[in-house]
Write a protein that holds these residues in place. Structure first.
Motif, PDB file in Angstrom:
ATOM      1  N   PHE A 107       0.825  -1.209   0.000  1.00 47.63           N
ATOM      2  CA  PHE A 107       0.000   0.000   0.000  1.00 47.63           C
ATOM      3  C   PHE A 107       0.864   1.265   0.000  1.00 47.63           C
ATOM      4  CE2 PHE A 107      -3.954  -2.126   2.099  1.00 47.63           C
ATOM      5  CZ  PHE A 107      -4.288  -2.680   0.871  1.00 47.63           C
ATOM      6  N   ILE A 108       1.918   1.260   0.780  1.00 41.04           N
ATOM      7  CA  ILE A 108       2.802   2.431   0.818  1.00 41.04           C
ATOM      8  C   ILE A 108       3.432   2.651  -0.552  1.00 41.04           C
ATOM      9  CG2 ILE A 108       4.950   3.352   1.781  1.00 41.04           C
ATOM     10  CD1 ILE A 108       4.223   1.947   4.413  1.00 41.04           C
ATOM     11  N   ARG A 109       3.916   1.583  -1.172  1.00 41.40           N
ATOM     12  CA  ARG A 109       4.528   1.711  -2.490  1.00 41.40           C
ATOM     13  C   ARG A 109       3.517   2.234  -3.507  1.00 41.40           C
ATOM     14  NH1 ARG A 109       6.435  -3.433  -3.528  1.00 41.40           N
ATOM     15  NH2 ARG A 109       4.324  -3.966  -4.209  1.00 41.40           N
ATOM     16  N   PHE A 110       2.292   1.714  -3.474  1.00 36.72           N
ATOM     17  CA  PHE A 110       1.281   2.160  -4.424  1.00 36.72           C
ATOM     18  C   PHE A 110       0.991   3.648  -4.244  1.00 36.72           C
ATOM     19  CE2 PHE A 110      -3.128   3.101  -5.510  1.00 36.72           C
ATOM     20  CZ  PHE A 110      -3.159   2.681  -6.830  1.00 36.72           C
ATOM     21  N   ALA A 111       0.833   4.091  -2.994  1.00 40.14           N
ATOM     22  CA  ALA A 111       0.527   5.502  -2.746  1.00 40.14           C
ATOM     23  C   ALA A 111       1.671   6.400  -3.215  1.00 40.14           C
ATOM     24  CB  ALA A 111       0.248   5.719  -1.262  1.00 40.14           C
ATOM     25  N   ARG A 112       2.879   5.985  -2.975  1.00 37.28           N
ATOM     26  CA  ARG A 112       4.025   6.790  -3.403  1.00 37.28           C
ATOM     27  C   ARG A 112       4.176   6.801  -4.922  1.00 37.28           C
ATOM     28  NH1 ARG A 112       8.286   4.936   1.377  1.00 37.28           N
ATOM     29  NH2 ARG A 112       7.553   6.452   2.940  1.00 37.28           N
ATOM     30  N   MET A 113       3.902   5.665  -5.552  1.00 39.67           N
ATOM     31  CA  MET A 113       3.926   5.630  -7.009  1.00 39.67           C
ATOM     32  C   MET A 113       2.848   6.553  -7.577  1.00 39.67           C
ATOM     33  SD  MET A 113       4.513   1.530  -7.706  1.00 39.67           S
ATOM     34  CE  MET A 113       4.242   1.661  -9.487  1.00 39.67           C
ATOM     35  N   LYS A 114       1.703   6.561  -6.945  1.00 37.53           N
ATOM     36  CA  LYS A 114       0.621   7.436  -7.387  1.00 37.53           C
ATOM     37  C   LYS A 114       1.026   8.894  -7.306  1.00 37.53           C
ATOM     38  CE  LYS A 114      -3.103  10.059  -5.915  1.00 37.53           C
ATOM     39  NZ  LYS A 114      -3.399  10.923  -4.772  1.00 37.53           N
ATOM     40  N   GLN A 115       1.670   9.259  -6.200  1.00 43.04           N
ATOM     41  CA  GLN A 115       2.108  10.647  -6.044  1.00 43.04           C
ATOM     42  C   GLN A 115       3.201  10.988  -7.060  1.00 43.04           C
ATOM     43  OE1 GLN A 115       4.644  11.716  -2.808  1.00 43.04           O
ATOM     44  NE2 GLN A 115       3.498  13.587  -2.383  1.00 43.04           N
ATOM     45  N   GLY A 116       4.165  10.088  -7.216  1.00 46.08           N
ATOM     46  CA  GLY A 116       5.272  10.346  -8.118  1.00 46.08           C
ATOM     47  C   GLY A 116       4.837  10.485  -9.566  1.00 46.08           C
ATOM     48  N   ARG A 117       3.785   9.770  -9.952  1.00 49.32           N
ATOM     49  CA  ARG A 117       3.313   9.818 -11.335  1.00 49.32           C
ATOM     50  C   ARG A 117       2.187  10.832 -11.521  1.00 49.32           C
ATOM     51  NH1 ARG A 117       3.910   3.576 -13.405  1.00 49.32           N
ATOM     52  NH2 ARG A 117       5.786   3.135 -12.173  1.00 49.32           N
ATOM     53  N   ARG A 118       1.827  11.492 -10.433  1.00 51.49           N
ATOM     54  CA  ARG A 118       0.741  12.476 -10.471  1.00 51.49           C
ATOM     55  C   ARG A 118      -0.544  11.876 -11.040  1.00 51.49           C
ATOM     56  NH1 ARG A 118       2.639  17.559  -9.382  1.00 51.49           N
ATOM     57  NH2 ARG A 118       4.913  17.844  -9.510  1.00 51.49           N
ATOM     58  N   ALA A 119      -0.771  10.629 -10.698  1.00 49.98           N
ATOM     59  CA  ALA A 119      -1.987   9.957 -11.155  1.00 49.98           C
ATOM     60  C   ALA A 119      -3.201  10.559 -10.463  1.00 49.98           C
ATOM     61  CB  ALA A 119      -1.900   8.459 -10.861  1.00 49.98           C
ATOM     62  N   ARG A 120      -4.328  10.550 -11.163  1.00 47.52           N
ATOM     63  CA  ARG A 120      -5.525  11.209 -10.641  1.00 47.52           C
ATOM     64  C   ARG A 120      -6.359  10.303  -9.743  1.00 47.52           C
ATOM     65  NH1 ARG A 120      -8.778  13.984 -15.379  1.00 47.52           N
ATOM     66  NH2 ARG A 120      -9.961  14.672 -13.547  1.00 47.52           N
ATOM     67  N   VAL A 121      -6.026   9.026  -9.649  1.00 47.85           N
ATOM     68  CA  VAL A 121      -6.836   8.113  -8.855  1.00 47.85           C
ATOM     69  C   VAL A 121      -6.904   8.572  -7.401  1.00 47.85           C
ATOM     70  CG1 VAL A 121      -4.860   6.583  -8.418  1.00 47.85           C
ATOM     71  CG2 VAL A 121      -7.180   5.694  -8.209  1.00 47.85           C
ATOM     72  N   GLN A 122      -8.105   8.519  -6.830  1.00 48.24           N
ATOM     73  CA  GLN A 122      -8.317   8.872  -5.433  1.00 48.24           C
ATOM     74  C   GLN A 122      -7.963   7.670  -4.566  1.00 48.24           C
ATOM     75  OE1 GLN A 122      -9.239  11.840  -4.436  1.00 48.24           O
ATOM     76  NE2 GLN A 122     -10.263  11.713  -2.456  1.00 48.24           N
ATOM     77  N   VAL A 123      -7.025   7.854  -3.619  1.00 52.07           N
ATOM     78  CA  VAL A 123      -6.544   6.752  -2.783  1.00 52.07           C
ATOM     79  C   VAL A 123      -7.070   6.914  -1.359  1.00 52.07           C
ATOM     80  CG1 VAL A 123      -4.523   5.576  -1.831  1.00 52.07           C
ATOM     81  CG2 VAL A 123      -4.474   6.454  -4.182  1.00 52.07           C
ATOM     82  N   VAL A 124      -7.825   5.937  -0.897  1.00 52.94           N
ATOM     83  CA  VAL A 124      -8.386   5.935   0.455  1.00 52.94           C
ATOM     84  C   VAL A 124      -7.874   4.693   1.184  1.00 52.94           C
ATOM     85  CG1 VAL A 124     -10.489   5.851   1.843  1.00 52.94           C
ATOM     86  CG2 VAL A 124     -10.462   7.145  -0.295  1.00 52.94           C
ATOM     87  N   VAL A 125      -7.281   4.886   2.347  1.00 53.63           N
ATOM     88  CA  VAL A 125      -6.890   3.754   3.202  1.00 53.63           C
ATOM     89  C   VAL A 125      -7.972   3.613   4.265  1.00 53.63           C
ATOM     90  CG1 VAL A 125      -5.132   2.741   4.689  1.00 53.63           C
ATOM     91  CG2 VAL A 125      -4.462   4.222   2.782  1.00 53.63           C
ATOM     92  N   GLN A 126      -8.521   2.430   4.393  1.00 55.89           N
ATOM     93  CA  GLN A 126      -9.694   2.232   5.251  1.00 55.89           C
ATOM     94  C   GLN A 126      -9.501   1.082   6.231  1.00 55.89           C
ATOM     95  OE1 GLN A 126     -13.864   2.408   3.654  1.00 55.89           O
ATOM     96  NE2 GLN A 126     -13.807   0.224   4.070  1.00 55.89           N
ATOM     97  N   MET A 127      -9.937   1.324   7.454  1.00 55.55           N
ATOM     98  CA  MET A 127      -9.987   0.282   8.475  1.00 55.55           C
ATOM     99  C   MET A 127     -11.423   0.124   8.947  1.00 55.55           C
ATOM    100  SD  MET A 127      -7.976  -0.050  12.154  1.00 55.55           S
ATOM    101  CE  MET A 127      -9.023   0.977  13.165  1.00 55.55           C
ATOM    102  N   VAL A 128     -11.897  -1.106   9.005  1.00 52.89           N
ATOM    103  CA  VAL A 128     -13.190  -1.383   9.611  1.00 52.89           C
ATOM    104  C   VAL A 128     -12.963  -1.570  11.103  1.00 52.89           C
ATOM    105  CG1 VAL A 128     -15.159  -2.945   9.698  1.00 52.89           C
ATOM    106  CG2 VAL A 128     -14.074  -2.430   7.505  1.00 52.89           C
TER     107      VAL A 128
END
Length: 354
Positions: A154-175
């Motif tokens: 999850f950390i890698r995905f979020a950082r890749m998203k930021q680095g690529r300026r991807a528009r996908v909305q990333v939500v980390v959720q705990m039930v």
């Protein structure tokens, strides 16, 4: 077309119409029934699922028939989306029909290659499910997953998203459940600091398995349920259609099958009209699934507002509305099932980490 569809749904909802001349705005589409984990709070444990994916003919028919009115499809269900070998193609198919998409994943299969492919596509929203801040609680609720591996994915995905300026909305959720309830503060603190995470969400379990006696009192149903007018409608892997995800999980019957019947006829079937009639008449508590439902009931004004805006906008505004209702103690806005602690839902915005 989509704005006109919403306008007709809004009018029908406010007037309490049983038969609608418009289609749902949102859908929950179970593209696969396969999963690689055992989770005690998941309905898979009481509703055994086959190792099957949704056939292309069913998925494509659903998108084609709903494409001029559908605004948001949640490609989730009782399976792990990344076990569906066609998931990336399905996201693109929806995008070609101008329908936004959402995924929710347990993270076990979100390796670097899958992350890169996802970020290069047209997914608009992803929920990263991480039920605990310690190895003990996480691996209790996510049996078969490794705490460190999923966290790092999850950390890698979020950082890749930021680095690529991807528009996908990333939500980390705990039930929030019994074993992880004391970890909420640590969970929020940790994930709020991860670059690329847009929101951190903590919410109550809505599956009934961990709290079988929960549900709604008859007087909770002061307003008809928005699912029956706005959606999301729940479509199982085999094409069976249910009024909502709760209906299936609480042993309701399907109201049709998209592989066998036109979407419009399913949406206006006698079963759907009966459900709407009971809700409008204040008799929703007579419906077994509704009486045992563990989702939060929104105020009628919130439902109306959700039909003013595009489904994509509603998905982004929802956490803000939930948090506002929590902070301001306006319990009439969002009515949770009983027994539920009013402080249970937490929304944290992490602006600036795009």
């Amino acid at each position: 077309m989509r704005a006109w569809n919403r306008a007709k749904l809004l009018w029908s909802y406010l007037r309490g119409h049983e038969r609608l001349r418009a289609l749902p705005v949102e859908y929950i589409v179970e593209t696969t029934a396969k999963c690689n984990l055992y989770c005690p709070m998941c309905p898979r444990e009481t509703h055994k699922q086959p190792k099957e994916d949704m056939p292309d003919v069913i998925f494509e028919r659903l998108v084609r028939e709903s494409g001029r009115s559908a605004e948001h499809m949640m490609l989730i269900g009782l399976g792990e989306p990344f076990l569906d070998r066609r998931i990336f193609d399905r996201i693109e198919y929806c995008a070609r029909h101008n329908v936004s998409t959402l995924l929710s994943t347990n993270g076990t299969l979100l390796d670097e290659d899958a992350a890169a492919r996802l970020l290069a596509g047209r997914l608009e929203h992803i929920t990263l499910s991480f039920d605990g801040s310690t190895r003990e609680s996480f691996e209790y609720y996510r049996k078969g997953a490794r705490f460190e591996q999923v966290r790092d994915n999850f950390i890698r995905f979020a950082r890749m998203k930021q680095g690529r300026r991807a528009r996908v909305q990333v939500v980390v959720q705990m039930v929030r459940m019994e074993r992880n309830a004391a970890e909420v503060a640590d969970f929020i603190r940790f994930w709020s600091a991860v670059p690329g995470v847009d929101q951190v969400r903590v919410k109550e379990d809505e599956t009934n398995l961990m709290r079988p006696d929960s549900g709604h009192a008859p007087d909770d149903w002061k307003h008809p349920c928005h699912y029956l007018w706005r959606g999301p409608m729940y479509v199982k892997w085999n094409g069976d259609v249910y009024p909502c995800c709760q209906s299936y999980m609480l042993d309701g019957n399907p109201i049709g099958n998209i592989g066998e019947q036109p979407l419009e006829s399913i949406w206006n079937s006698e079963a759907m009209q009966r459900l709407r009639r009971l809700h409008v008449g204040g008799r929703a508590g007579e419906i077994d699934a509704c009486a045992r439902c563990c989702t939060t009931i929104p105020n009628k004004l919130l439902v109306a507002g959700s039909l003013v805006f595009h489904g994509r906008t509603v998905r982004r505004l929802l956490p803000m509305i939930e948090r506002l209702a929590h902070v301001s103690k306006l319990s009439g806005w969002l009515r949770p099932p009983k027994p539920v602690r009013p402080e249970a839902l937490v929304q944290i915005e992490t602006a600036g980490k795009q």
